[in-house]
Write a protein that holds these residues in place. Structure first.
Motif, PDB file in Angstrom:
ATOM      1  N   THR A  63     -15.003 -29.169 -32.530  1.00  0.00           N
ATOM      2  CA  THR A  63     -14.573 -30.566 -32.608  1.00  0.00           C
ATOM      3  C   THR A  63     -14.004 -30.829 -34.004  1.00  0.00           C
ATOM      4  N   LEU A  64     -12.817 -31.415 -34.048  1.00  0.00           N
ATOM      5  CA  LEU A  64     -12.159 -31.668 -35.331  1.00  0.00           C
ATOM      6  C   LEU A  64     -12.352 -33.121 -35.761  1.00  0.00           C
ATOM      7  N   ASN A  65     -12.711 -33.305 -37.033  1.00  0.00           N
ATOM      8  CA  ASN A  65     -12.932 -34.657 -37.558  1.00  0.00           C
ATOM      9  C   ASN A  65     -11.631 -35.242 -38.132  1.00  0.00           C
ATOM     10  N   LYS A  66     -11.727 -36.468 -38.648  1.00  0.00           N
ATOM     11  CA  LYS A  66     -10.537 -37.171 -39.157  1.00  0.00           C
ATOM     12  C   LYS A  66      -9.865 -36.407 -40.297  1.00  0.00           C
ATOM     13  N   ALA A  67     -10.672 -35.863 -41.218  1.00  0.00           N
ATOM     14  CA  ALA A  67     -10.107 -35.152 -42.372  1.00  0.00           C
ATOM     15  C   ALA A  67      -9.313 -33.931 -41.916  1.00  0.00           C
TER      16      ALA A  67
END
Length: 199
Positions: free
Chosen positions: A90-94
């Motif tokens: 899962t990729l975060n905002k950053a």
């Protein structure tokens, strides 16, 4: 065949490993990000590396098509080079912001590697050199390399965000909690803190 004496003296003996450190202070992470602000490829490599548990070899397998339409909280699916297993990250905002910044810099075909150098796709030794140079530039003491990115992710998940060791064991596919603590360079610190408890 290279003579034994001519081999690189810094190369580890067969079966041994080189231990690298995580970047333990948030201010040092911010300093590297600031330094890489006008280098979208390097900023994206660093940001993705410290916001996922991917090895450098797997970061370099990411293609533009795999990430171009992703939004924060979307999953990147990748087959790990070392284990052959499919991973869902899962990729975060950053991470997404860094990817978008890099994709905006040049025209990518879907099959193009996300991280390219002057001679094509970056290599793990190239990532190793880059990480060492970034850490040296901000005068970090210790031993740093490509694995520093992954270790930094795990270290801060535990120390900064309080993620449990059993959860991190799963994330890193480790067999024991001790292995996870040692891998993240946390064990010595936590043991030291025990001796500082006063009665």
């Amino acid at each position: 065949m290279m003579a034994e004496s001519a081999k690189n003296p810094n190369h580890p003996k067969k079966g041994s490993t080189i231990k690298v450190d995580p970047i333990k202070k948030v201010r040092d992470i911010k300093a590297i990000k600031k330094m890489l602000h006008d280098k979208p490829r390097d900023l994206c490599l660093f940001t993705l590396g410290i916001n996922t548990n991917l090895r450098a070899s797997d970061l370099l397998r990411i293609t533009a098509g795999m990430v171009k339409d992703l939004k924060p909280e979307d999953e990147l699916t990748l087959k790990e080079k070392k284990t052959g297993k499919h991973r869902r990250i899962t990729l975060n905002k950053a991470a997404i912001a860094a990817i978008k910044g890099l994709l905006a810099c040049r025209d990518y075909e879907d099959d193009d590697p996300l991280f390219v150098g002057q001679r094509g796709c970056l290599s793990v030794p190239s990532v190793n050199r880059l990480v060492k140079s970034w850490c040296k530039s901000i005068n970090l003491k210790g031993n740093y390399g490509s694995h520093t990115l992954r270790k930094t992710f795990g270290y801060h998940q535990r120390v900064t965000f309080g993620v449990s060791v059993p959860e991190l064991m799963v994330v890193f596919n480790h067999a024991s909690q001790r292995e996870t603590l040692e891998y993240l360079c946390i064990q010595p610190e936590e043991v030291k803190s025990i001796y500082l408890n006063e009665l």
